[in-house]
Design an enzyme around this catalytic site. Structure first.
Site, short mmCIF file in Angstrom:
data_model
loop_
_atom_site.label_atom_id
_atom_site.label_comp_id
_atom_site.label_asym_id
_atom_site.label_seq_id
_atom_site.Cartn_x
_atom_site.Cartn_y
_atom_site.Cartn_z
N ARG A 16 47.46 37.14 26.84
CA ARG A 16 48.51 38.52 27.24
C ARG A 16 49.71 38.08 27.75
NH1 ARG A 16 43.50 40.82 30.86
NH2 ARG A 16 43.12 38.56 31.04
N LYS A 76 47.44 37.28 34.71
CA LYS A 76 46.19 36.41 35.48
C LYS A 76 46.85 35.77 36.65
CE LYS A 76 42.72 36.03 34.62
NZ LYS A 76 41.39 37.00 35.10
N TYR A 95 47.05 40.07 38.86
CA TYR A 95 45.72 40.07 39.08
C TYR A 95 45.36 38.72 39.90
CZ TYR A 95 44.26 43.62 35.83
OH TYR A 95 44.01 44.80 35.06
N HIS A 97 42.10 38.17 42.35
CA HIS A 97 40.71 37.97 42.31
C HIS A 97 40.57 36.82 43.50
CE1 HIS A 97 40.00 40.63 39.14
NE2 HIS A 97 40.49 39.99 38.24
N GLU A 119 44.20 44.34 41.24
CA GLU A 119 42.75 44.81 41.38
C GLU A 119 42.28 45.66 42.48
OE1 GLU A 119 42.46 40.45 42.71
OE2 GLU A 119 43.58 41.62 41.19
N ASP A 271 35.21 37.36 37.38
CA ASP A 271 36.35 36.94 38.12
C ASP A 271 36.13 37.19 39.64
OD1 ASP A 271 38.25 36.41 36.27
OD2 ASP A 271 38.32 38.54 35.87
#
Length: 377
Positions: A16, A76, A95, A97, A119, A271
């Site tokens: 991505r 990510k 993101y 996490h 998130e 995740d």
């Protein structure tokens, strides 16, 4: 004007990219400069020329992007080499996490950068608008992947998820009825599996019962109810989310002994640390492993397998927030927006999201204090 940097994603099997050319166009039209690493969009079939046509400037490598950009937009969580390039003046939007990665939490705090996690950004109703599109993708992929892994050559029981006349369909358990779970169930239902969805929120179970139109069972997710269902399960999809925190374990290693040999577990919660005790992250290249005769599929970036769909869906969701941050800067944008404020996980060397601070064993500092905001918005 804000210089917005888009580096290539370097996590294993990640294809991505954080912005499409349409996103670049919106930022450029708003007076900002967009710096894209050469080749960043190729995994999503987006050429450098597609970006330059909309006003982006192409830079040769990540180091150049980080050196020039004030705001870094990614997909990510940053890998160690990227963390090393972060500086206190950077705003990182991606993101993160962090509840599942104490080392990264400490690394981001040491960088001094302000880090906003997709998130944990909230909308006016407390929902997670930047997690939702990838949860939709991951939920649908979970059912697809589970059906695939059920085939004997890939470690499964050798059962067709939808069965055939005279032979029963696979029994699929979906644990967690949020966005991931609902989408996983819809795809499993569409493949004619026998589906049961577990959740602890009765109102959510009512909503799902209506949405499924009687095509799936809904069950309150007590430990006993899950345990009693495991012996009949062919495929279990873990879709548990505790906002910003580590996922609880809903299936223990001991409970694997209740399951059929070569049954399949798909953990979409990986995740956030995973909702099965036996979960550890895998990649698309090596997606599965066996524990006690049960096949586990625990790919940590499932939407990366369908990057064209995922990249466009992600940009559609993140772009308004990217524009807001670029237009006003981190402090003013966060001051204006309660939803963005909830997204700030690390700022100026301090951990500003309480569940992350608890897991990392560091003091929790309210974002208002870390960024010098007023307490109301």
């Amino acid at each position: 004007m804000t210089r917005v940097g888009v580096p290539s994603e370097i996590k294993t099997d990640e294809y991505r990219v954080a912005l499409t050319p349409a996103g670049v166009r919106e930022l450029v039209d708003a007076g900002h400069e967009v710096l894209v690493q050469a080749g960043a969009g190729l995994g999503s079939s987006l050429s450098d020329e597609a970006y330059t046509a909309q006003g982006a400037r192409i830079l040769p490598d990540a180091a150049a992007v980080f050196a020039e950009a004030e705001m870094i937009v990614k997909v990510k969580e940053p890998q160690p080499g990227e963390v090393a390039m972060l500086e206190p003046h950077h705003l990182l939007f991606t993101y993160l996490h962090l509840a599942a990665d104490v080392e990264l939490t400490h690394g981001l705090a040491a960088s001094g950068a302000t880090c906003i996690a997709y998130e944990t950004v909230e909308d006016s109703r407390g929902r997670l608008p930047l997690l939702a599109p990838m949860s939709e993708v991951a939920g649908k992929l979970a059912a697809q992947a589970g059906a695939f892994i059920l085939e004997k050559p890939f470690g499964g029981r050798g059962i067709l998820i939808g069965g055939v006349p005279g032979v029963p369909a696979a029994r699929v358990l979906v644990i967690g009825g949020g966005v991931v779970g609902m989408n996983a169930a819809f795809i499993a239902i569409g493949m004619e599996a026998t589906v049961t969805v577990f959740d602890r929120n009765i109102d959510r179970l009512r909503e799902l019962d209506i949405a499924f139109g009687g095509r799936a069972d809904t069950v309150f997710a007590s430990t006993l109810a899950i345990e009693e269902a495991l012996p009949e399960a062919d495929l279990v999809i873990g879709a548990v989310l505790v906002k910003g925190a580590k996922a609880p374990h809903v299936i223990t290693r001991a409970q694997l002994g209740l399951m059929k040999p070569s049954a399949v577990l798909v953990d979409v919660s990986v995740d956030q640390g995973g909702c099965f005790e036996t979960t550890h992250p895998t990649t698309h290249t090596h997606p599965t492993y066996d524990v006690d005769g049960i096949t586990h599929y625990c790919v940590a970036n499932m939407p990366g397998a369908v990057p064209i769909t995922s990249t466009y869906a992600l940009t559609n969701a993140t772009l308004p927030y990217v524009l807001d941050l670029a237009d006003h800067g981190a402090v003013a944008a966060v001051q204006r927006s309660p939803g963005l404020r909830a997204g700030v996980n690390v700022a100026h060397g301090q951990v500003t999201y309480e569940p992350v601070a608890s897991v990392a064993g560091v003091p929790y500092v309210p974002v208002e204090e870390a960024l010098g905001l007023t307490s109301t918005v």
